[in-house]
Design an enzyme around this catalytic site. Structure first.
Site, PDB file in Angstrom:
ATOM      1  N   GLN A 172       0.802  -1.227   0.000  1.00  0.00           N
ATOM      2  CA  GLN A 172       0.000   0.000   0.000  1.00  0.00           C
ATOM      3  C   GLN A 172       0.832   1.274   0.000  1.00  0.00           C
ATOM      4  O   GLN A 172       0.308   2.356  -0.281  1.00  0.00           O
ATOM      5  CB  GLN A 172      -0.954   0.021   1.205  1.00  0.00           C
ATOM      6  CG  GLN A 172      -0.276   0.046   2.566  1.00  0.00           C
ATOM      7  CD  GLN A 172      -0.101  -1.330   3.164  1.00  0.00           C
ATOM      8  OE1 GLN A 172       0.047  -2.315   2.448  1.00  0.00           O
ATOM      9  NE2 GLN A 172      -0.132  -1.397   4.493  1.00  0.00           N
ATOM     10  N   ASP A 257      -0.301 -11.428   3.109  1.00  0.00           N
ATOM     11  CA  ASP A 257       0.880 -11.604   3.966  1.00  0.00           C
ATOM     12  C   ASP A 257       1.151 -13.090   4.190  1.00  0.00           C
ATOM     13  O   ASP A 257       2.308 -13.528   4.193  1.00  0.00           O
ATOM     14  CB  ASP A 257       0.668 -10.905   5.312  1.00  0.00           C
ATOM     15  CG  ASP A 257       0.500  -9.404   5.171  1.00  0.00           C
ATOM     16  OD1 ASP A 257       0.999  -8.841   4.187  1.00  0.00           O
ATOM     17  OD2 ASP A 257      -0.126  -8.792   6.056  1.00  0.00           O
TER      18      ASP A 257
END
Length: 314
Positions: A172, A257
């Site tokens: 991000q 993740d």
């Protein structure tokens, strides 16, 4: 394989509002908004991209080194990570700031109002990755994850200076980086991780075509949600790896993740990249089926059995 995972360490506060935000907003009063929403549920989860990836690696039997900045409230979180097998000795503890915090309220339409407090993450640029390498006796791979931009750039430069292989995972933070910064972060990376949207944004930020990006990285792995992932190299045709269908989707947060943790765990075991990616997809599915980004403890045998070419050696 000695792996250091750099990036954010955070706590997620997730609330649910049993109504619609739209019903509370007046079109002619948006310049004077003063609203309070009564939430009926609160969930607090440990998170942060670096902590999530390190936790996943630890669950899979590795002892990753977590590199990031946390606050004075990190004691319990740190103890939990150490119990899982994460090396937290290189986490910088701020003397004045709290650990980064994500506070989000979701309504019945799945609209969200959120605030991210960077807190101690602002001090991540003061971490010396070279000192981390000395303390651990050397590093075989460094994942440079989303963090304070100055920290990401500093860690990447240290990897180049010391000749440490690194994986670029800007995530991000791509939205905050300019063209020179984005190019510096991924140029020379052994692995580049993005999702589909980030892949397009990375090309826009760098000004490079897909072929130009591939000429500058070893392997580009793009996660594609329910379609799995794509592995691309300059010297080989792309390889599509299917996702593992979840039995139920409880919480999608942190699946990316978990994929990275599974992929790196496979690489650390000497597996071919396609097999490592399939293992990453398995761990991502495990996260989809549990609450929180670190709510799982192992991959069920049933999921492993669904992965031809992965079950052996897991």
């Amino acid at each position: 394989m000695r792996i250091a995972v750099t990036g954010s360490i955070a706590t997620d506060h997730l609330m649910t509002f049993p109504g619609r935000f739209a019903d509370q907003l007046l079109a002619d009063q948006l310049q004077h908004v003063s609203l309070s929403f009564l939430a009926d549920r609160l969930e607090i989860h440990h998170g942060g991209v670096a902590a999530n990836i390190a936790y996943g690696l630890a669950v899979l039997g590795h002892r990753p080194t977590l590199v990031g900045a946390a606050g004075t409230d990190f004691a319990d979180y740190g103890a939990r990570l150490r119990a899982a097998g994460v090396d937290t000795a290189s986490v910088r503890i701020s003397e004045t700031l709290h650990t980064a915090r994500f506070i989000c309220t979701t309504d019945t339409d799945q609209n969200q109002i959120a605030t991210f407090y960077a807190g101690a993450m602002a001090e991540a640029g003061e971490i010396d990755l070279a000192a981390v390498a000395r303390r651990t006796g050397g590093l075989d791979l460094v994942l440079v994850g989303a963090d304070a931009p100055e920290a990401m750039l500093k860690h990447t430069e240290t990897c180049r200076t010391l000749g440490l292989p690194f994986a670029a995972d800007p995530s991000q933070q791509l939205a905050r980086l300019d063209r020179p910064q984005t190019r510096r972060l991924m140029d020379g990376a052994r692995y580049l991780f993005t999702n589909a949207y980030e892949a397009a944004l990375l090309r826009e930020r760098t000004g490079w075509s897909k072929e130009q990006v591939l000429a500058r990285v070893g392997t580009w792995i793009t996660t594609l949600g329910e379609q799995g992932c794509r592995i691309e190299r300059a010297d080989a045709p792309p390889v599509d790896v299917p996702a593992v269908p979840p039995q139920i989707i409880v919480d999608p947060t942190g699946a990316g993740d978990a994929f990275r943790a599974g992929f790196l765990a496979g690489i650390a075991r000497g597996w071919p990249q396609e097999r490592a990616a399939r293992f990453g997809c398995a761990l991502a599915t495990r996260v989809l089926e549990t609450h929180g980004t670190q709510g799982y403890k192992k991959i069920p045998t049933g999921i492993r059995g669904d992965l031809a070419g992965v079950r052996g050696g897991t």
